[in-house]
Enzyme design. Structure first.
Site, PDB file in Angstrom:
ATOM      1  N   VAL A   6      -2.067  -3.940   8.075  1.00 49.13           N
ATOM      2  CA  VAL A   6      -2.024  -2.487   7.874  1.00 49.13           C
ATOM      3  C   VAL A   6      -1.191  -2.182   6.634  1.00 49.13           C
ATOM      4  CG1 VAL A   6      -1.537  -0.250   8.941  1.00 49.13           C
ATOM      5  CG2 VAL A   6      -2.107  -2.221  10.394  1.00 49.13           C
ATOM      6  N   ASP A  58       2.583  -3.570  -2.577  1.00 47.04           N
ATOM      7  CA  ASP A  58       2.323  -2.343  -3.334  1.00 47.04           C
ATOM      8  C   ASP A  58       0.836  -2.361  -3.674  1.00 47.04           C
ATOM      9  OD1 ASP A  58       1.957  -0.372  -5.218  1.00 47.04           O
ATOM     10  OD2 ASP A  58       3.608  -0.987  -6.510  1.00 47.04           O
ATOM     11  N   ASN A  85      -4.540   1.976   4.902  1.00 54.46           N
ATOM     12  CA  ASN A  85      -3.910   3.235   5.325  1.00 54.46           C
ATOM     13  C   ASN A  85      -3.079   3.882   4.221  1.00 54.46           C
ATOM     14  OD1 ASN A  85      -2.499   5.065   7.499  1.00 54.46           O
ATOM     15  ND2 ASN A  85      -0.839   3.992   6.448  1.00 54.46           N
ATOM     16  N   ARG A 120     -11.497  -6.654  -2.168  1.00 52.53           N
ATOM     17  CA  ARG A 120     -11.927  -7.797  -3.002  1.00 52.53           C
ATOM     18  C   ARG A 120     -11.013  -9.009  -2.787  1.00 52.53           C
ATOM     19  NH1 ARG A 120     -14.552  -5.560  -8.114  1.00 52.53           N
ATOM     20  NH2 ARG A 120     -12.912  -6.409  -9.422  1.00 52.53           N
ATOM     21  N   TYR A 154      -6.681  14.136  -4.757  1.00 54.63           N
ATOM     22  CA  TYR A 154      -6.704  13.589  -3.394  1.00 54.63           C
ATOM     23  C   TYR A 154      -8.123  13.647  -2.830  1.00 54.63           C
ATOM     24  CZ  TYR A 154      -5.417  12.899   1.527  1.00 54.63           C
ATOM     25  OH  TYR A 154      -5.308  12.417   2.820  1.00 54.63           O
ATOM     26  N   LYS A 158     -10.575  10.327  -1.813  1.00 55.92           N
ATOM     27  CA  LYS A 158     -11.092  10.058  -0.463  1.00 55.92           C
ATOM     28  C   LYS A 158     -12.626  10.053  -0.452  1.00 55.92           C
ATOM     29  CE  LYS A 158      -7.053   9.670   1.592  1.00 55.92           C
ATOM     30  NZ  LYS A 158      -6.553   8.360   2.071  1.00 55.92           N
ATOM     31  N   THR A 188       3.246  14.006   9.886  1.00 58.60           N
ATOM     32  CA  THR A 188       3.888  12.896   9.167  1.00 58.60           C
ATOM     33  C   THR A 188       4.515  13.515   7.923  1.00 58.60           C
ATOM     34  OG1 THR A 188       1.927  12.510   7.816  1.00 58.60           O
ATOM     35  CG2 THR A 188       2.081  11.248   9.870  1.00 58.60           C
TER      36      THR A 188
HETATM   37  N1  LIG Z   1      -1.205  13.144   7.851  1.00 60.17           N
HETATM   38  C1  LIG Z   1      -2.371  13.766   7.788  1.00 60.17           C
HETATM   39  O1  LIG Z   1      -2.512  14.916   8.219  1.00 60.17           O
HETATM   40  C2  LIG Z   1      -3.573  13.049   7.213  1.00 60.17           C
HETATM   41  C3  LIG Z   1      -4.807  13.728   7.222  1.00 60.17           C
HETATM   42  C4  LIG Z   1      -5.941  13.079   6.717  1.00 60.17           C
HETATM   43  C5  LIG Z   1      -5.831  11.781   6.243  1.00 60.17           C
HETATM   44  N2  LIG Z   1      -4.615  11.150   6.224  1.00 60.17           N
HETATM   45  C6  LIG Z   1      -4.565   9.776   5.690  1.00 60.17           C
HETATM   46  O2  LIG Z   1      -3.942   8.920   6.645  1.00 60.17           O
HETATM   47  C7  LIG Z   1      -3.236   7.876   5.960  1.00 60.17           C
HETATM   48  C8  LIG Z   1      -1.780   7.828   6.431  1.00 60.17           C
HETATM   49  O3  LIG Z   1      -1.187   9.096   6.140  1.00 60.17           O
HETATM   50  P1  LIG Z   1       0.286   9.507   6.615  1.00 60.17           P
HETATM   51  O4  LIG Z   1       0.213  10.945   6.981  1.00 60.17           O
HETATM   52  O5  LIG Z   1       0.825   8.509   7.583  1.00 60.17           O
HETATM   53  O6  LIG Z   1       1.080   9.397   5.209  1.00 60.17           O
HETATM   54  P2  LIG Z   1       2.638   9.222   4.903  1.00 60.17           P
HETATM   55  O7  LIG Z   1       3.454   9.580   6.078  1.00 60.17           O
HETATM   56  O8  LIG Z   1       2.880   9.925   3.604  1.00 60.17           O
HETATM   57  O9  LIG Z   1       2.766   7.629   4.667  1.00 60.17           O
HETATM   58  C9  LIG Z   1       2.130   7.044   3.574  1.00 60.17           C
HETATM   59  C10 LIG Z   1       2.426   5.566   3.559  1.00 60.17           C
HETATM   60  O10 LIG Z   1       1.765   5.010   2.397  1.00 60.17           O
HETATM   61  C11 LIG Z   1       2.714   4.219   1.700  1.00 60.17           C
HETATM   62  N3  LIG Z   1       2.387   4.068   0.284  1.00 60.17           N
HETATM   63  C12 LIG Z   1       2.326   5.011  -0.681  1.00 60.17           C
HETATM   64  N4  LIG Z   1       2.038   4.459  -1.884  1.00 60.17           N
HETATM   65  C13 LIG Z   1       1.921   3.110  -1.650  1.00 60.17           C
HETATM   66  C14 LIG Z   1       1.647   1.992  -2.466  1.00 60.17           C
HETATM   67  N5  LIG Z   1       1.446   2.105  -3.799  1.00 60.17           N
HETATM   68  N6  LIG Z   1       1.584   0.755  -1.905  1.00 60.17           N
HETATM   69  C15 LIG Z   1       1.803   0.617  -0.571  1.00 60.17           C
HETATM   70  N7  LIG Z   1       2.087   1.622   0.260  1.00 60.17           N
HETATM   71  C16 LIG Z   1       2.149   2.860  -0.270  1.00 60.17           C
HETATM   72  C17 LIG Z   1       4.049   4.934   1.917  1.00 60.17           C
HETATM   73  O11 LIG Z   1       5.124   4.044   1.616  1.00 60.17           O
HETATM   74  P3  LIG Z   1       6.595   4.559   1.107  1.00 60.17           P
HETATM   75  O12 LIG Z   1       7.353   4.963   2.337  1.00 60.17           O
HETATM   76  O13 LIG Z   1       7.158   3.360   0.424  1.00 60.17           O
HETATM   77  O14 LIG Z   1       6.346   5.708   0.171  1.00 60.17           O
HETATM   78  C18 LIG Z   1       3.924   5.247   3.408  1.00 60.17           C
HETATM   79  O15 LIG Z   1       4.242   4.115   4.178  1.00 60.17           O
HETATM   80  C19 LIG Z   1      -3.392   8.170   4.470  1.00 60.17           C
HETATM   81  O16 LIG Z   1      -4.471   7.412   3.960  1.00 60.17           O
HETATM   82  C20 LIG Z   1      -3.735   9.641   4.431  1.00 60.17           C
HETATM   83  O17 LIG Z   1      -4.442  10.015   3.262  1.00 60.17           O
HETATM   84  C21 LIG Z   1      -3.492  11.749   6.704  1.00 60.17           C
END
Ligand SMILES: NC(=O)c1ccc[n+]([C@@H]2O[C@H](COP(=O)([O-])OP(=O)(O)OC[C@H]3O[C@@H](n4cnc5c(N)ncnc54)[C@H](OP(=O)(O)O)[C@@H]3O)[C@@H](O)[C@H]2O)c1
Length: 229
Positions: A6, A58, A85, A120, A154, A158, A188
């Site tokens: 993950v 990363d 994710n 990939r 964004y 997606k 989140t």
């Molecule tokens: N929350 C929502 O309402 C929502 C709705 C639709 C879709 N989503 C999707 O669900 C997924 C999870 O969202 P979330 O709400 O849990 O987001 P979040 O709380 O902002 O967490 C994002 C995670 O991605 C990591 N990340 C960012 N840039 C990265 C990189 N370059 N390499 C590795 N890790 C990286 C962050 O790490 P750091 O802590 O180091 O920054 C964090 O662990 C995302 O794909 C998001 O687009 C979320």
């Protein structure tokens, strides 16, 4: 033993996906940009049934991706599920007319190039599994059916991710099942405090897509139901 990876799992939905997979007894590679944060999150989840391996990753850095792929090859020799994710949603993400190109580039680098490069790099390991999956965390904001103005980078990242899902599902044919899912609006750091869902609801469909024997390939889901592209 089934091994599931993950990305972006030190907080939010990614961490909860790790918790649920671990509870089901899977071996989970919990990835974070910062290794110490991965170790802290892994420690927090360690009370569940499965084994958690913290790892540095990363997704915007190809060397970091390659290093992890070779580490997992040495340690496990295969990967059963890749859960893409990790993502960013910049506060400077606006409509397309005003958007700074650096915001666009950075968003695409993490949200689209990241999962593409992960697929990939990990394809050879996924092909060694007898039931491999890729789950892409997309969003209704990338759905053409729900498209609107604003948050251009964004949204496009997606939509592109969903395109990747369909392409990969054809390229892998039946050897890797590849699906997108939308977690809904989740509390989140990204979703904010007013969001309607908790992380366990947000993670549910991703865990189901990674583990359930009945899931198809090349589809977009929310709440375990087909969602419009
Ligand atoms: N929350 C929502 O309402 C929502 C709705 C639709 C879709 N989503 C999707 O669900 C997924 C999870 O969202 P979330 O709400 O849990 O987001 P979040 O709380 O902002 O967490 C994002 C995670 O991605 C990591 N990340 C960012 N840039 C990265 C990189 N370059 N390499 C590795 N890790 C990286 C962050 O790490 P750091 O802590 O180091 O920054 C964090 O662990 C995302 O794909 C998001 O687009 C979320």
């Amino acid at each position: 033993m089934k091994v599931m990876l993950v990305t972006g799992a030190n907080r939010g939905i990614g961490k909860e996906i790790c918790r649920q997979l671990s509870k089901l007894g899977y071996t989970v590679i919990l990835c974070a940009q910062n290794l110490q944060k991965a170790e802290e999150a892994a420690k927090e989840i360690a009370s569940q049934n499965g084994i958690i391996h913290p790892a540095q990753l990363d997704v915007s850095n190809i060397e970091s991706i390659r290093n992890l792929a070779s580490e997992i090859e040495k340690k496990f020799g295969k990967l059963d599920a890749l859960i893409n994710n990790a993502a960013i949603y910049s506060a400077k993400d606006t409509g397309s007319l005003n958007l700074g190109e650096e915001v666009f580039d950075e968003t695409l680098k993490v949200n689209f190039y990241g999962p593409w490069r992960m697929a990939r790099a990990f394809a050879p390991l996924l092909l060694k599994s007898d039931d491999a999956r890729i789950v892409n965390l997309a969003s209704d904001m990338g759905s053409f059916d729900k498209m609107a103005g604003g948050s251009f980078a964004y949204r496009l990242s997606k939509t592109a991710l969903n395109n990747l899902t369909i392409n990969l599902s054809h390229e892998f044919n039946s050897s890797v099942r590849v699906n997108s899912m939308c977690p809904g609006w989740v509390r989140t750091d990204m979703g904010g405090a007013n969001a309607l869902r908790d992380v366990s609801q947000g993670a549910d469909t991703a865990v189901w897509l990674a583990t359930d024997p009945s899931v198809p390939t090349g589809k977009f889901f929310r709440d375990r139901e087909i969602f419009p592209w």
